[in-house]
Design an enzyme around this catalytic site. Structure first.
Site, PDB file in Angstrom:
ATOM      1  CD  GLU A 276     117.865  21.488  -4.171  1.00  0.00           C
ATOM      2  OE1 GLU A 276     117.893  22.669  -3.779  1.00  0.00           O
ATOM      3  OE2 GLU A 276     117.577  21.161  -5.340  1.00  0.00           O
TER       4      GLU A 276
ATOM      5  CE  LYS B 283     117.414  25.145  -1.019  1.00  0.00           C
ATOM      6  NZ  LYS B 283     116.791  26.268  -1.715  1.00  0.00           N
TER       7      LYS B 283
ATOM      8  CD  GLU C 207     117.213  30.367  -7.201  1.00  0.00           C
ATOM      9  OE1 GLU C 207     117.337  29.172  -7.574  1.00  0.00           O
ATOM     10  OE2 GLU C 207     116.420  30.713  -6.314  1.00  0.00           O
TER      11      GLU C 207
ATOM     12  CD  GLU D 234     120.279  28.610   1.674  1.00  0.00           C
ATOM     13  OE1 GLU D 234     119.097  28.786   2.051  1.00  0.00           O
ATOM     14  OE2 GLU D 234     120.663  28.906   0.527  1.00  0.00           O
TER      15      GLU D 234
END
Ligand SMILES: *[C@@H]1O[C@H](CO)[C@@H](O)[C@H](O)[C@H]1NC(C)=O
Ligand SMILES: *[C@@H]1O[C@H](CO)[C@@H](O)[C@H](O)[C@H]1NC(C)=O
Ligand SMILES: *[C@@H]1O[C@H](CO)[C@@H](O)[C@H](O)[C@H]1NC(C)=O
Length: 569
Positions: free
Chosen positions: A346, A338, A268, A335
């Site tokens: 996030e 998150k 990542e 997302e």
């Protein structure tokens, strides 16, 4: 000035891998397809989205059957994960691991091209209680794959949060945190080496940049934009991005445990496009109008720099110049479940919004596409003859401009106005007339004021192309740093190595110009790619140093390089 030995060493270290490894061997670019959200498109639509955008590899954070089925026969490579919640069972029970692999990997393989299983996710950082289960679970998954005949096709690894690296600057001081180094990292690295796998590390330069109080990390260094570089005082290695520094800190940490050739992949990395800083972070005071750390500008620049680098095969680092590395951008989508809400960074790492619109422009097709067939090259040029005298040239010049030559580029302020001489302007106009008439017989005469040549003359001005050259006034030290940067970041510097076509003249200005121009052409003359902190500028006439004429195209392959790096007569 003769070049310092260090340049040659650096050239040898960075260029040889570029010349001998194809991008495919150097590493692949993937994306993390996280699904901590309640508004994402279905996985069949996601497959189409990936295909439309040239994304060929994804990682998921589980082994969801609907996702795995959607990706069957798509050619997209997949990395699946055994979640942290199942880690303890997989460590304790070989049969559990076998069942997991049978129903979650081999049931879909090979129609779904699963090429890796990640066992757990950032265990040291997110579930320290599971630290002791990690390597046993990896070993059980590996045994299961072997029992099912998949040990070669599917590799086992585990994503390690970058916080496991205790010291990251200078990179040569890199080492793993004491609490994990001997007890966990050593057996894990040993396992990865024995099974032909790789360490998976998750470096996020964003967090170091956003958390700083001192502004020691410049925005360009964080993003991997052109910058003067930072030197590791212990090794003398110069770093041009925080990502490289973090990767080398990881490699040095591995070296210290005796694993000097094990690969590290980036599981990542990424940068958020919006959101406030986490409470735990420091507060970056943005300087000189820099955008906030979490901004579309930064996310776009960071991710595109990473993507272009990997796709053009430049996965090496200063310490491991020939390292192969797959890299997965985090993440495919924003997302919404998150973090602590929509304003948390996030939730804002995505390349796409849930409605499948891009958050910003990016391109997975690569900065260096395979060479395209070139249109037939211009084979002859028309030049003005100085000896006919000014008044004759002037009359012929006016005739040409009045009869179809495109003379707009030689008007004051236009790209070919300089050099402002009658001879240069007449040559430009005569050649335009000649080319526009298909180089027909008799169209390069102008009563004897013009003549045809069959090699591209140095100094030919083309308003539609441009070159990048070094500014001598920048001084040798700045030129050298920028030269190193260009050669390490995609410029083809093979022609300025000893014995090669453009080694002579062996001066800093000539070598830097060659490298800057190659970088500029490879980046398709994009704005900002001929700057090097003011050490370079754009010109519209083919520059010539000794016998070396700088090419006006990117030289993507040695073969094209040979035909295009021509010495002018
Ligand atoms: C397959 O993976 C999913 C997701 O991790 C999990 O819920 C399921 O239990 C697994 N199957 C087996 C047999 O363990
Ligand atoms: C240039 O013009 C002079 C005088 O007319 C002529 O002698 C000479 O051959 C010409 N040069 C070329 C290259 O045509
Ligand atoms: C430059 O490009 C323009 C537009 O494509 C074209 O009309 C012109 O002829 C070109 N000029 C030269 C010198 O190639």
């Amino acid at each position: 000035m003769a070049l310092a030995g260090s340049v040659i060493v650096l050239l040898a270290a960075t260029l040889l891998p570029l010349l001998f490894f194809s991008p495919a061997e150097a590493g692949e670019m993937g994306v993390n397809y996280g699904r901590v959200a309640n508004d994402l498109p279905d996985s069949a639509s996601v497959v189409n989205l990936l295909k439309q955008n040239g994304i060929t590899m994804v990682r998921i954070y589980d082994a969801d059957p609907r996702v795995l089925r959607s990706f069957a026969n798509t050619g997209i490579k997949m990395m699946v994960m055994l979640p942290n919640e199942q880690l303890a069972d997989a460590a304790r029970d070989r049969r559990y691991a076998l069942d997991w692999v049978r129903s979650n990997v081999s049931a879909y393989y090979p129609a779904t091209q699963i090429h890796a299983v990640q066992v757990g996710n950032e265990v040291f950082a997110s579930r320290p209680d599971l630290t002791w289960s990690l390597v046993p679970a990896m070993a059980n998954v590996q045994r299961a794959l072997a029992d099912l005949g998949l040990a070669d096709a599917v590799k086992v690894s585990t994503p390690v949060a970058f916080s496991a690296v205790a010291v990251s600057w200078p990179p040569s001081d890199g080492r793993f945190r004491d609490d994990v180094a001997e007890p966990v990292m050593r057996p894990m690295l040993d396992f990865l080496q024995r099974t032909g796998s790789y360490l998976t590390i998750n470096p996020y330069p964003y967090f170091a940049y956003a958390a700083q109080w001192s502004n020691a990390i410049s925005r360009d260094f964080f993003l991997g934009n052109p910058n003067p570089g930072e030197r590791d005082p212990k090794t003398g290695l110069v770093y041009y991005s925080l990502l490289d520094a973090q990767l080398d800190a990881t490699y040095f940490a591995m070296d210290k445990m005796g694993f000097t050739s094990l690969a590290a992949y980036t599981g990542e990395t990424g940068s958020p496009s919006s959101g406030g800083p986490k409470p735990a972070l420091g507060r970056l005071t943005a300087r000189n109008g820099d955008p906030p750390a979490a901004s579309k500008e930064n996310a776009q620049a960071y991710n595109n720099n990473v993507i272009n680098r990997v796709l053009s095969g430049r996965t090496g680092t200063p310490h491991r110049p020939d390292a192969d590395m797959d890299v997965y951008i985090f993440a495919l989508f924003n997302e919404n479940q998150k973090g602590s809400g929509p304003d948390d960074i996030e939730a804002n790492f995505g390349l796409f919004y849930p409605n499948m619109q891009k958050v910003y422009e990016f391109d997975f097709h690569g900065a260096a596409p395979p060479p395209q067939p070139q249109p037939p090259a211009t084979s002859s040029w028309c030049l003005a003859n100085a000896s006919v005298g000014d008044s004759w040239l002037q009359a012929a010049l006016e005739y040409a401009c009045g009869h179809g030559a495109d003379c707009s580029a030689i008007q004051p302020g236009a790209p070919c106005f300089e050099p402002n001489t009658r001879l240069a302007h007449a040559s430009y106009a005569f050649n335009s007339y000649y080319q526009r008439n298909g180089r027909a017989c008799g169209t390069c005469d102008f009563n004897g004021a013009a003549y045809v040549v069959y090699n591209e003359p140095a100094g030919t001005c083309d308003p539609n192309t441009s070159w990048c050259v070094a500014n001598e006034a920048a001084g040798d030290a700045r030129l050298l740093e920028a030269l190193n940067y260009a050669c390490a970041n995609g410029a083809d510097c093979s022609a300025i190595q000893p014995g090669a076509a453009c080694f002579e003249p062996n001066t800093m200005v000539a070598h830097a110009s060659y490298a800057f121009n190659s970088y500029y052409q490879r980046n398709r003359r994009a704005s900002g790619t001929c700057d090097f902190a003011g050490a370079a500028s754009v010109v519209y006439q083919a520059p010539k140093y000794g016998n070396c004429v700088l090419p006006s195209k990117a030289l993507f392959e040695e073969a094209t390089a040979k035909s295009e790096v021509h010495a002018a007569i």
